[in-house]
Design a protein around this motif. Structure first.
Motif, PDB file in Angstrom:
ATOM      1  N   ARG A  19     -21.092   6.883 -41.804  1.00  0.00           N
ATOM      2  CA  ARG A  19     -20.719   7.076 -40.412  1.00  0.00           C
ATOM      3  C   ARG A  19     -19.326   7.661 -40.322  1.00  0.00           C
ATOM      4  O   ARG A  19     -18.355   7.052 -40.772  1.00  0.00           O
ATOM      5  N   ILE A  51     -21.861  16.148 -27.977  1.00  0.00           N
ATOM      6  CA  ILE A  51     -22.204  15.165 -26.959  1.00  0.00           C
ATOM      7  C   ILE A  51     -21.372  15.447 -25.715  1.00  0.00           C
ATOM      8  O   ILE A  51     -20.168  15.725 -25.816  1.00  0.00           O
ATOM      9  N   ASP A  55     -21.992  11.455 -21.722  1.00  0.00           N
ATOM     10  CA  ASP A  55     -23.124  11.069 -22.578  1.00  0.00           C
ATOM     11  C   ASP A  55     -24.474  11.472 -21.964  1.00  0.00           C
ATOM     12  O   ASP A  55     -25.501  10.929 -22.361  1.00  0.00           O
ATOM     13  N   THR A  58     -27.049  15.289 -25.558  1.00  0.00           N
ATOM     14  CA  THR A  58     -26.617  15.508 -26.929  1.00  0.00           C
ATOM     15  C   THR A  58     -27.351  16.725 -27.486  1.00  0.00           C
ATOM     16  O   THR A  58     -28.431  17.084 -27.011  1.00  0.00           O
ATOM     17  N   THR A  69     -27.006  11.111 -35.831  1.00  0.00           N
ATOM     18  CA  THR A  69     -26.905  10.674 -34.441  1.00  0.00           C
ATOM     19  C   THR A  69     -25.450  10.712 -34.011  1.00  0.00           C
ATOM     20  O   THR A  69     -24.585  10.146 -34.693  1.00  0.00           O
ATOM     21  N   SER A  71     -22.628   9.695 -31.112  1.00  0.00           N
ATOM     22  CA  SER A  71     -22.455   8.696 -30.062  1.00  0.00           C
ATOM     23  C   SER A  71     -20.969   8.568 -29.750  1.00  0.00           C
ATOM     24  O   SER A  71     -20.124   9.106 -30.461  1.00  0.00           O
ATOM     25  N   ARG A  72     -20.683   7.834 -28.669  1.00  0.00           N
ATOM     26  CA  ARG A  72     -19.302   7.711 -28.225  1.00  0.00           C
ATOM     27  C   ARG A  72     -19.010   6.282 -27.830  1.00  0.00           C
ATOM     28  O   ARG A  72     -19.851   5.617 -27.236  1.00  0.00           O
ATOM     29  N   ASP A  73     -17.819   5.807 -28.161  1.00  0.00           N
ATOM     30  CA  ASP A  73     -17.325   4.523 -27.693  1.00  0.00           C
ATOM     31  C   ASP A  73     -16.068   4.810 -26.876  1.00  0.00           C
ATOM     32  O   ASP A  73     -14.996   5.042 -27.441  1.00  0.00           O
ATOM     33  N   VAL A  79     -15.586   9.077 -31.122  1.00  0.00           N
ATOM     34  CA  VAL A  79     -16.934   9.622 -31.223  1.00  0.00           C
ATOM     35  C   VAL A  79     -17.389   9.461 -32.669  1.00  0.00           C
ATOM     36  O   VAL A  79     -16.598   9.651 -33.602  1.00  0.00           O
TER      37      VAL A  79
END
Length: 128
Positions: A19, A51, A55, A58, A69, A71-73, A79
């Motif tokens: 990751r 992305i 959100d 994508t 994959t 994704s974002r926090d 990201v």
């Protein structure tokens, strides 16, 4: 001005997972779309995934669909790019980048010229 720093790279065996993280600092991060690119030795930099800022969408290049994959926090201003079923052909330096105006949505293509702020890159090596 936003600064981007990638982390999480390293060595992984084929079929394994890794990751990557892209941490942003300097300005609110939530209003920016974010793209991931990679550059293998002797090859041009190419787009991998993107992305939107909200959100809402994508995008993945065909060669990573079903394996990676994005994704974002927002709370962490970060990201991620989750890499599963890694292949030796995924070996490259990976970069995150913010699109040029408008920066809130991924551009219609992952052309390098459509992205303006780049991280320094992180090495990912997939061994066979």
């Amino acid at each position: 001005q936003v600064q981007l720093v990638e982390s999480g790279g390293g060595l992984v065996q084929a079929g394994g997972s890794l990751r990557l993280s892209c941490a942003a600092s300097g300005r609110p991060f939530s209003s920016y779309a974010m793209g991931w690119f990679r550059q293998a030795p002797g090859k041009e930099r190419e787009g991998v995934s993107c992305i939107n800022s909200d959100d809402s969408g994508t995008f993945y290049e065909d060669f990573v669909k079903g394996r990676f994959t994005i994704s974002r926090d927002k709370a962490k201003n970060t990201v991620y790019l989750q890499m599963n079923s890694a292949k030796p052909t995924d070996t490259a330096v990976y970069y995150c980048a913010i699109p040029l105006y408008p920066a809130t949505y991924c551009p219609s293509s992952m052309a390098l010229t459509k992205f303006g702020t780049w991280g320094q890159g992180i090495q990912v090596t997939v061994s066979s």
